[in-house]
Design a protein around this motif. Structure first.
Motif, PDB file in Angstrom:
ATOM      1  N   VAL A  24       9.308 -49.244 -80.351  1.00  0.00           N
ATOM      2  CA  VAL A  24       8.767 -50.101 -79.328  1.00  0.00           C
ATOM      3  C   VAL A  24       9.694 -51.274 -78.571  1.00  0.00           C
ATOM      4  CG1 VAL A  24       6.584 -51.283 -78.870  1.00  0.00           C
ATOM      5  CG2 VAL A  24       6.603 -49.290 -80.580  1.00  0.00           C
ATOM      6  N   ALA A  25       9.636 -51.100 -77.486  1.00  0.00           N
ATOM      7  CA  ALA A  25      10.191 -52.140 -76.623  1.00  0.00           C
ATOM      8  C   ALA A  25       9.474 -53.150 -76.375  1.00  0.00           C
ATOM      9  CB  ALA A  25      11.354 -51.512 -75.617  1.00  0.00           C
ATOM     10  N   THR A  26       9.588 -54.373 -76.992  1.00  0.00           N
ATOM     11  CA  THR A  26       8.571 -55.586 -76.764  1.00  0.00           C
ATOM     12  C   THR A  26       9.161 -56.679 -75.679  1.00  0.00           C
ATOM     13  OG1 THR A  26       9.254 -56.604 -78.824  1.00  0.00           O
ATOM     14  CG2 THR A  26       7.115 -55.272 -78.704  1.00  0.00           C
ATOM     15  N   GLY A  27      10.519 -56.712 -75.270  1.00  0.00           N
ATOM     16  CA  GLY A  27      11.196 -57.466 -74.476  1.00  0.00           C
ATOM     17  C   GLY A  27      11.263 -58.836 -75.029  1.00  0.00           C
ATOM     18  N   SER A  28      11.381 -59.779 -74.072  1.00  0.00           N
ATOM     19  CA  SER A  28      11.657 -61.273 -74.487  1.00  0.00           C
ATOM     20  C   SER A  28      10.440 -62.158 -74.452  1.00  0.00           C
ATOM     21  CB  SER A  28      12.831 -61.783 -73.663  1.00  0.00           C
ATOM     22  OG  SER A  28      12.471 -61.634 -72.341  1.00  0.00           O
ATOM     23  N   ARG A  29       9.154 -61.639 -74.672  1.00  0.00           N
ATOM     24  CA  ARG A  29       8.164 -62.234 -74.208  1.00  0.00           C
ATOM     25  C   ARG A  29       7.035 -61.969 -75.366  1.00  0.00           C
ATOM     26  NH1 ARG A  29       3.939 -59.723 -71.198  1.00  0.00           N
ATOM     27  NH2 ARG A  29       4.562 -57.760 -70.704  1.00  0.00           N
ATOM     28  N   GLU A  30       6.067 -62.572 -75.582  1.00  0.00           N
ATOM     29  CA  GLU A  30       5.003 -62.449 -76.478  1.00  0.00           C
ATOM     30  C   GLU A  30       4.175 -61.254 -75.967  1.00  0.00           C
ATOM     31  OE1 GLU A  30       2.873 -66.003 -77.305  1.00  0.00           O
ATOM     32  OE2 GLU A  30       4.506 -66.928 -78.394  1.00  0.00           O
ATOM     33  N   ARG A  31       3.815 -60.165 -76.813  1.00  0.00           N
ATOM     34  CA  ARG A  31       3.180 -58.820 -76.288  1.00  0.00           C
ATOM     35  C   ARG A  31       2.241 -58.546 -77.183  1.00  0.00           C
ATOM     36  NH1 ARG A  31       6.278 -55.068 -73.781  1.00  0.00           N
ATOM     37  NH2 ARG A  31       4.614 -53.925 -73.474  1.00  0.00           N
ATOM     38  N   VAL A  32       1.155 -57.975 -76.685  1.00  0.00           N
ATOM     39  CA  VAL A  32       0.196 -57.095 -77.490  1.00  0.00           C
ATOM     40  C   VAL A  32       0.271 -55.615 -76.800  1.00  0.00           C
ATOM     41  CG1 VAL A  32      -2.276 -56.499 -77.949  1.00  0.00           C
ATOM     42  CG2 VAL A  32      -1.452 -58.857 -77.880  1.00  0.00           C
ATOM     43  N   VAL A  33       1.003 -54.848 -77.508  1.00  0.00           N
ATOM     44  CA  VAL A  33       1.389 -53.509 -76.942  1.00  0.00           C
ATOM     45  C   VAL A  33       0.056 -52.576 -77.864  1.00  0.00           C
ATOM     46  CG1 VAL A  33       3.083 -51.599 -77.074  1.00  0.00           C
ATOM     47  CG2 VAL A  33       3.637 -54.112 -77.095  1.00  0.00           C
ATOM     48  N   ASP A  34      -0.397 -51.840 -76.789  1.00  0.00           N
ATOM     49  CA  ASP A  34      -1.306 -50.726 -76.935  1.00  0.00           C
ATOM     50  C   ASP A  34      -0.595 -49.527 -77.517  1.00  0.00           C
ATOM     51  OD1 ASP A  34      -3.456 -48.763 -77.200  1.00  0.00           O
ATOM     52  OD2 ASP A  34      -4.266 -49.498 -75.495  1.00  0.00           O
ATOM     53  N   LEU A  35      -0.998 -48.972 -78.763  1.00  0.00           N
ATOM     54  CA  LEU A  35      -0.421 -47.973 -79.442  1.00  0.00           C
ATOM     55  C   LEU A  35      -0.990 -46.515 -79.286  1.00  0.00           C
ATOM     56  CD1 LEU A  35       1.553 -49.791 -82.396  1.00  0.00           C
ATOM     57  CD2 LEU A  35       2.531 -49.044 -80.008  1.00  0.00           C
ATOM     58  N   THR A  36      -2.347 -46.809 -79.034  1.00  0.00           N
ATOM     59  CA  THR A  36      -3.615 -46.031 -79.381  1.00  0.00           C
ATOM     60  C   THR A  36      -2.876 -44.535 -78.638  1.00  0.00           C
ATOM     61  OG1 THR A  36      -5.188 -47.760 -79.069  1.00  0.00           O
ATOM     62  CG2 THR A  36      -6.021 -45.400 -78.980  1.00  0.00           C
ATOM     63  N   GLY A  37      -2.493 -44.345 -77.723  1.00  0.00           N
ATOM     64  CA  GLY A  37      -2.121 -43.102 -77.028  1.00  0.00           C
ATOM     65  C   GLY A  37      -0.888 -42.746 -77.622  1.00  0.00           C
ATOM     66  N   ASP A  38       0.008 -43.409 -78.565  1.00  0.00           N
ATOM     67  CA  ASP A  38       0.856 -42.910 -79.340  1.00  0.00           C
ATOM     68  C   ASP A  38       0.470 -42.341 -80.656  1.00  0.00           C
ATOM     69  OD1 ASP A  38       3.517 -43.490 -78.090  1.00  0.00           O
ATOM     70  OD2 ASP A  38       2.730 -45.700 -78.368  1.00  0.00           O
ATOM     71  N   CYS A  39      -0.721 -42.898 -81.265  1.00  0.00           N
ATOM     72  CA  CYS A  39      -1.343 -42.526 -82.507  1.00  0.00           C
ATOM     73  C   CYS A  39      -2.050 -41.418 -82.387  1.00  0.00           C
ATOM     74  CB  CYS A  39      -2.350 -43.674 -82.915  1.00  0.00           C
ATOM     75  SG  CYS A  39      -1.534 -45.286 -83.391  1.00  0.00           S
ATOM     76  N   GLU A  40      -2.777 -41.252 -81.056  1.00  0.00           N
ATOM     77  CA  GLU A  40      -3.275 -39.875 -80.625  1.00  0.00           C
ATOM     78  C   GLU A  40      -2.502 -38.770 -80.730  1.00  0.00           C
ATOM     79  OE1 GLU A  40      -5.777 -41.563 -77.402  1.00  0.00           O
ATOM     80  OE2 GLU A  40      -7.412 -41.999 -78.699  1.00  0.00           O
ATOM     81  N   ALA A  41      -1.516 -39.033 -79.759  1.00  0.00           N
ATOM     82  CA  ALA A  41      -0.482 -37.693 -79.781  1.00  0.00           C
ATOM     83  C   ALA A  41      -0.001 -37.427 -81.158  1.00  0.00           C
ATOM     84  CB  ALA A  41       0.673 -38.435 -78.762  1.00  0.00           C
ATOM     85  N   PHE A  42       0.463 -38.252 -82.054  1.00  0.00           N
ATOM     86  CA  PHE A  42       0.835 -38.111 -83.348  1.00  0.00           C
ATOM     87  C   PHE A  42      -0.161 -37.326 -84.145  1.00  0.00           C
ATOM     88  CE2 PHE A  42       0.898 -39.538 -87.875  1.00  0.00           C
ATOM     89  CZ  PHE A  42       1.911 -38.920 -88.218  1.00  0.00           C
ATOM     90  N   LEU A  43      -1.415 -37.526 -83.940  1.00  0.00           N
ATOM     91  CA  LEU A  43      -2.561 -36.940 -84.897  1.00  0.00           C
ATOM     92  C   LEU A  43      -2.708 -35.542 -84.281  1.00  0.00           C
ATOM     93  CD1 LEU A  43      -4.966 -39.779 -85.195  1.00  0.00           C
ATOM     94  CD2 LEU A  43      -3.660 -38.657 -86.986  1.00  0.00           C
ATOM     95  N   ARG A  44      -2.401 -35.170 -83.004  1.00  0.00           N
ATOM     96  CA  ARG A  44      -2.707 -33.941 -82.354  1.00  0.00           C
ATOM     97  C   ARG A  44      -1.870 -33.034 -82.984  1.00  0.00           C
ATOM     98  NH1 ARG A  44      -3.652 -36.533 -77.394  1.00  0.00           N
ATOM     99  NH2 ARG A  44      -1.431 -36.686 -76.854  1.00  0.00           N
ATOM    100  N   GLU A  45      -0.569 -33.404 -83.412  1.00  0.00           N
ATOM    101  CA  GLU A  45       0.305 -32.481 -84.341  1.00  0.00           C
ATOM    102  C   GLU A  45       0.069 -32.617 -85.774  1.00  0.00           C
ATOM    103  OE1 GLU A  45       4.446 -33.292 -83.550  1.00  0.00           O
ATOM    104  OE2 GLU A  45       4.251 -33.597 -81.318  1.00  0.00           O
ATOM    105  N   ALA A  46      -0.076 -33.827 -86.194  1.00  0.00           N
ATOM    106  CA  ALA A  46       0.036 -33.920 -87.922  1.00  0.00           C
ATOM    107  C   ALA A  46      -1.363 -33.561 -88.416  1.00  0.00           C
ATOM    108  CB  ALA A  46       0.412 -35.421 -87.855  1.00  0.00           C
TER     109      ALA A  46
END
Length: 140
Positions: free
Chosen positions: A12-34
């Motif tokens: 996950v590239a967060t860059g050079s600022r404070e961030r809240v990065v939504d990972l829900t789509g990544d979690c759902e994609a992983f679960l479709r397979e796993a």
């Protein structure tokens, strides 16, 4: 790998600022397979001393509110004993005590059992580390 336990690492590239990065789509994609339609648990873990995992509403300002609350609780100033990095970086090392580096969530029929407005997010206040890893592990 066993069907009962599967792991994937996200970069996950967060860059050079404070961030809240939504990972829900990544979690759902992983679960479709796993998970493949099974029940179980999803563990989300970030192996960093200055980042955390939160389940929070995003897109309606709550992610910015979380960062603002963290600024109030953990000001980026010179009060911290831990003093390397950018000014106030010591607070980043306290963050995981408030926003833990992990979450374990239920999976039902291969899907995250989140509430209507809940999202899985990486919280990163460390401006000195632009790249993060997040491990997703499904236990069926």
């Amino acid at each position: 790998m066993s069907d009962a336990f599967t792991t994937r690492e996200l970069d996950v590239a967060t860059g050079s600022r404070e961030r809240v990065v939504d990972l829900t789509g990544d979690c759902e994609a992983f679960l479709r397979e796993a998970a493949a339609g099974r029940d179980g648990l999803l563990n989300i873990f970030t192996p960093h001393a200055t980042a955390g995992i939160a389940v929070i509403e995003t897109g309606a300002g709550s992610d910015d509110d979380l960062l603002a609350a963290l600024h109030t609780l953990l000001p980026a100033d010179d009060r911290w004993q831990h003093r390397h990095g950018s000014p106030g970086h010591g607070r980043d090392h306290v963050l995981p005590a408030i926003v833990p580096p992990h979450a374990t969530l239920p999976v039902i029929d291969g899907r995250l059992a989140l509430g209507t407005w809940q999202s899985v997010c990486l919280v990163d206040t460390n401006k000195d580390n632009a790249n993060r890893q997040v491990r997703l592990s499904f236990l069926g």
